[in-house]
Scaffold this motif. Structure first.
Motif, mmCIF file in Angstrom:
data_model
loop_
_atom_site.group_PDB
_atom_site.id
_atom_site.type_symbol
_atom_site.label_atom_id
_atom_site.label_comp_id
_atom_site.label_asym_id
_atom_site.label_seq_id
_atom_site.Cartn_x
_atom_site.Cartn_y
_atom_site.Cartn_z
ATOM 1 N N ARG A 127 -21.680 27.797 6.600
ATOM 2 C CA ARG A 127 -21.602 26.887 5.450
ATOM 3 C C ARG A 127 -21.243 25.472 5.927
ATOM 4 N N HIS A 371 -20.007 37.651 -6.570
ATOM 5 C CA HIS A 371 -18.880 37.344 -5.677
ATOM 6 C C HIS A 371 -18.116 38.625 -5.381
ATOM 7 N N SER A 438 -22.737 26.690 -10.274
ATOM 8 C CA SER A 438 -21.522 27.471 -10.119
ATOM 9 C C SER A 438 -20.362 26.529 -9.782
ATOM 10 N N CYS A 444 -23.081 25.884 -5.152
ATOM 11 C CA CYS A 444 -24.387 25.696 -4.513
ATOM 12 C C CYS A 444 -24.322 24.638 -3.417
HETATM 13 C C1 HEM Z 1 -31.631 23.408 -9.813
HETATM 14 C C2 HEM Z 1 -31.452 23.845 -8.611
HETATM 15 C C3 HEM Z 1 -30.401 24.810 -8.145
HETATM 16 C C4 HEM Z 1 -29.545 25.592 -8.869
HETATM 17 C C5 HEM Z 1 -29.427 25.714 -10.383
HETATM 18 C C6 HEM Z 1 -28.737 26.328 -7.919
HETATM 19 C C7 HEM Z 1 -27.733 27.207 -8.279
HETATM 20 C C8 HEM Z 1 -26.987 27.943 -7.371
HETATM 21 C C9 HEM Z 1 -25.991 28.915 -7.741
HETATM 22 C C10 HEM Z 1 -25.584 29.279 -9.171
HETATM 23 C C11 HEM Z 1 -25.498 29.445 -6.597
HETATM 24 C C12 HEM Z 1 -24.452 30.565 -6.479
HETATM 25 C C13 HEM Z 1 -23.088 29.989 -6.265
HETATM 26 C C14 HEM Z 1 -22.018 31.064 -6.256
HETATM 27 O O1 HEM Z 1 -22.135 32.025 -5.506
HETATM 28 O O2 HEM Z 1 -21.066 30.939 -7.023
HETATM 29 C C15 HEM Z 1 -26.165 28.795 -5.491
HETATM 30 C C16 HEM Z 1 -25.913 29.052 -4.163
HETATM 31 C C17 HEM Z 1 -26.588 28.453 -3.132
HETATM 32 N N1 HEM Z 1 -27.567 27.488 -3.229
HETATM 33 FE FE1 HEM Z 1 -28.283 26.666 -4.927
HETATM 34 N N2 HEM Z 1 -29.118 25.993 -6.661
HETATM 35 C C18 HEM Z 1 -30.125 25.051 -6.739
HETATM 36 C C19 HEM Z 1 -30.772 24.429 -5.698
HETATM 37 C C20 HEM Z 1 -30.519 24.647 -4.369
HETATM 38 C C21 HEM Z 1 -31.178 23.963 -3.274
HETATM 39 C C22 HEM Z 1 -32.211 22.842 -3.410
HETATM 40 C C23 HEM Z 1 -30.692 24.512 -2.125
HETATM 41 C C24 HEM Z 1 -31.093 24.178 -0.709
HETATM 42 C C25 HEM Z 1 -30.700 23.271 -0.019
HETATM 43 C C26 HEM Z 1 -29.711 25.512 -2.489
HETATM 44 C C27 HEM Z 1 -28.978 26.264 -1.599
HETATM 45 C C28 HEM Z 1 -28.000 27.179 -1.958
HETATM 46 C C29 HEM Z 1 -27.248 27.972 -0.995
HETATM 47 C C30 HEM Z 1 -27.436 27.951 0.518
HETATM 48 C C31 HEM Z 1 -26.352 28.763 -1.731
HETATM 49 C C32 HEM Z 1 -25.328 29.756 -1.191
HETATM 50 C C33 HEM Z 1 -23.976 29.083 -0.994
HETATM 51 C C34 HEM Z 1 -22.926 30.014 -0.399
HETATM 52 O O3 HEM Z 1 -23.019 31.220 -0.542
HETATM 53 O O4 HEM Z 1 -21.985 29.474 0.213
HETATM 54 N N3 HEM Z 1 -29.635 25.568 -3.864
HETATM 55 N N4 HEM Z 1 -27.074 27.875 -5.991
#
Ligand code: HEM
Length: 499
Positions: A127, A371, A438, A444
Motif C-alpha cells: 500500500r 474487511h 470507503s 480507496c
Molecule cells: C469511482 C471510482 C472508484 C470507486 C468508487 C472506488 C471505491 C473503492 C472502495 C469502496 C474500495 C474498498 C475500500 C475498503 O476496503 O474499505 C476501494 C479499494 C481500492 N481501490 Fe478504489 N475506487 C475507485 C477507483 C479506483 C481507481 C481509479 C483505482 C486505481 C488506481 C483504485 C484502486 C483501489 C485499490 C488498490 C483498493 C484497495 C485498497 C486497499 O485494500 O488498501 N480505485 N475502492
C-alpha cells in the motif's frame, strides 16, 4: 443405523460449535452482535439467499439493529449499517478494522497477494509503495492530469464517429478509462481498436460480471463445494489467468527496456524496488505481488470509474435541466477554446455537486470490500473476534449503501438532488455521509486519480456534446440492474449531439 448415529452426533457437535461461536467464544464475556440463528453448515443461507444479498442484510438490520451477525454458509460476518456505525468502525477504530477478508469467488485467484487482498506487513508494504508511486511519481513524461486530458480528447474524437446516432456507451467509455490505468502501469495507452486491448477489456468486464453473479455469491458461501460443481463461476478464474498472462508478457517487455535510473511507470518502479530489496528476506517486492497488484489496479480502476460515468450520463438524460446547468457552467468557466483542467474544479461548484451526487446516488460498491478485524475488538458492547475458535475469522461488511441512503443524514435519500452538496449561496459544501471510496486505512487507493478522471472525462464530453435519448425522461429508469458486489446502471442507448 450406525451412519444415522454418526450424522446425529455430527449435527449435535455442529450446533454446540455454533452456540459457542454465537457467544463470542467466551472472550471476556461479551456477546457477539445479535443476529438470526444459523443452521449447521448452511448458516443463514435460507434467510439471505444468493440473490440480492444486500437487500436481505438491510432487512435483517431492521430487526437486529445496525450491528449484527449473520452466517453466510459457515462464514461468520458482522454487518455494519448506518453512517454513525460505519464511521465509528472504519474511521475512529481504523487500525482494528483495517484487515481484509477474502471474497473467495474473486480473491482465490490472488492467493492473498497484491495490495487489495493482502493483509499484515505485505499489505502495508504494498500500500505504501503503491500510494507513493501513484501520488508522487511523475508517471512518465507527462503528469496524470495531462494524460487524462489527452485521453478525453481521443474519446471525444471517437464519440464524433458515432455521428449523432444512438449507441450503448459501455465499451467506448471503459476503453478510455482503462487507458489511464495502462498509462499508469505500463506507461502507454492503446489504440481503441487494438485487438489485445479489446480482449483485455472484455476479460475485465467479464471477470467483474462473473464475480457479481448469483453463482459467485454461492461460491463465496460454500467455496469447497462449489469448486466441484460445474457452472459460470469457473469462467472467472479462466478470465483471471488470461489477464495474468497479459500482464506477465508486459512485465517481460518492460524488463528488457528498463533503465533503473529513469523508471517510467508503476511496473518499472516495482522492478527497481525488487532489485533493491533482493537480499532482504522479508521483502514483499516479488513477481507475484507485482502481477497481482497490477491486476488489482486494472480491475479496481476500470470498472469503477466507467460505471460511475455511465450512471452519470443516464442521470443527465433523465434530468435535462441538470445537463443545461452544467453546460452553462462549462461555458462560463472553461469556454470552448481550451480543454477543461483540474484547476477548474474549484470554480465549478455545480458540476462538483452533480458529480458527488452521482457517486452518492449511484453507490456503485454498496458493501465496499469485505474487511476483518486485526485483533479481538470490542465494539458497541459486543465482541468481534479476530479468529473463530476452530475455523476461520470473522468478516466485517461495512454497508456503504446504508451510509449513502441513511435517512438521518440525507433528506429524501432516494431523490437525485445535487443541492445537498451546495450551500445557500451555491458554493460547494461537503456532506459527512459520503463514502463512495470507503474510509479509514483501507480507503480507496485510487481516490485522487478517480476524482480527476471523473471530472475531466465528464466535463470534456459535455463541453463537446449535448446528450440525448430517444426515450422520454419520465420513462428513463435509474434503478440498478444488478446490486451484489457492484451496482450497475441499466443498459441504455444515447446520442451525442455536437455543440
Ligand atoms: C469511482 C471510482 C472508484 C470507486 C468508487 C472506488 C471505491 C473503492 C472502495 C469502496 C474500495 C474498498 C475500500 C475498503 O476496503 O474499505 C476501494 C479499494 C481500492 N481501490 Fe478504489 N475506487 C475507485 C477507483 C479506483 C481507481 C481509479 C483505482 C486505481 C488506481 C483504485 C484502486 C483501489 C485499490 C488498490 C483498493 C484497495 C485498497 C486497499 O485494500 O488498501 N480505485 N475502492
Amino acid at each position: 443405523m450406525e451412519t444415522l448415529l454418526v450424522l446425529l452426533l455430527l449435527l449435535i457437535v455442529c450446533c454446540a460449535l455454533l452456540i459457542l461461536r454465537r457467544k463470542g467464544a467466551g472472550s471476556k464475556g461479551l456477546p457477539l452482535p445479535p443476529g438470526p440463528t444459523p443452521l449447521p453448515l448452511l448458516g443463514n443461507f435460507l434467510q439471505v439467499g444468493r440473490k440480492n444479498v444486500i437487500k436481505s442484510l438491510m432487512k435483517m438490520s431492521e430487526e437486529y439493529g445496525p450491528v449484527f451477525t449473520v452466517y453466510l454458509g459457515p462464514q461468520r460476518v458482522v454487518v455494519l449499517c448506518s453512517y454513525q456505525v460505519v464511521k465509528e468502525a472504519l474511521v475512529e477504530r481504523a487500525e482494528e478494522f483495517s484487515g481484509r477478508a477474502q471474497l473467495p469467488a474473486f480473491s482465490k485467484d490472488f492467493k492473498e497477494h497484491g495490495v487489495v487482498f493482502a493483509n499484515g506487513d505485505r499489505w502495508k508494504q504494498l500500500r505504501r509503495f503503491s500510494l507513493h508511486t501513484l501520488r508522487n511519481f511523475g508517471m512518465g513524461k507527462r503528469s496524470i492530469e495531462e494524460q487524462i486530458q489527452a485521453e478525453a480528447q481521443y474519446l471525444v474524437e471517437e464519440l464524433h464517429k458515432t455521428e449523432e446516432r444512438p449507441f450503448d456507451p459501455i465499451f467506448i467509455i471503459s476503453r478510455a478509462v482503462s487507458n489511464i490505468i495502462c498509462s499508469v502501469v505500463f506507461g502507454d495507452r492503446f489504440e481503441y481498436d487494438d485487438e489485445k486491448f479489446l480482449i483485455l477489456n472484455r476479460l475485465i468486464t467479464e471477470r467483474f460480471r462473473v464475480a457479481s453473479s448469483p453463482m459467485a455469491q454461492l461460491y463465496n458461501m460454500f467455496p469447497e463445494l462449489m469448486e466441484k460443481i460445474p457452472g459460470i463461476h469457473h469462467r472467472g478464474s479462466k478470465c483471471s489467468q488470461e489477464i495474468i498472462n497479459f500482464i506477465l508478457e508486459r512485465i517481460e517487455i518492460q524488463k528488457a527496456s528498463l533503465d533503473p535510473s529513469m523508471p517510467q511507470n508503476y511496473i518499472d518502479c516495482f522492478l527497481v524496488k525488487m532489485e533493491q530489496e533482493k537480499n532482504n528476506p522479508k521483502t514483499e517486492f516479488c513477481l507475484e505481488n507485482l502481477v497481482m497488484s497490477t491486476f488489482n489496479l486494472f480491475f479496481a480502476g476500470t470498472e469503477t470509474v466507467s460505471t460511475t460515468l455511465r450512471y452519470g450520463f443516464l442521470v443527465l438524460l433523465k434530468y435535462p435541466h441538470i445537463q443545461e446547468k452544467i453546460h452553462e457552467e462549462i461555458e462560463r468557466v472553461v469556454g470552448r477554446d481550451r480543454p477543461p483542467a483540474g484547476e477548474d474544479r474549484s470554480k465549478m461548484p455545480y458540476t462538483e455537486a452533480v458529480l458527488h451526487e452521482i457517486q452518492r446516488f449511484g453507490d456503485i460498491l454498496p458493501m465496499s470490500l469485505p474487511h476483518r478485524v486485526t485483533c479481538d475488538t470490542h465494539f458497541r458492547g459486543y465482541i468481534i473476534p479476530k479468529l473463530l475458535c476452530l475455523l476461520q475469522g470473522t468478516s466485517v461488511y461495512p454497508l456503504l449503501t446504508t451510509v449513502h441512503y441513511d435517512p438521518e443524514q440525507h433528506s429524501n435519500p432516494h431523490d437525485f438532488d445535487p443541492g445537498r452538496f451546495l450551500d445557500a449561496r451555491g458554493r460547494f459544501q461537503k456532506v459527512d455521509a459520503f463514502m463512495p471510496f470507503s474510509a479509514g486505512k483501507r480507503v480507496c487507493l485510487g481516490e485522487g486519480l478517480a476524482r480527476m478522471e471523473l471530472f475531466l472525462f465528464f466535463t470534456t464530453i459535455l463541453q463537446a456534446f449535448t446528450l440525448t435519448s430517444a426515450v422520454s425522461p419520465k420513462h428513463i429508469s435509474l434503478a440498478p440492474t444488478a446490486s451484489e458486489l457492484g451496482k450497475v446502471p441499466p443498459i441504455y442507448q444515447l446520442s451525442m449531439l455536437r455543440r
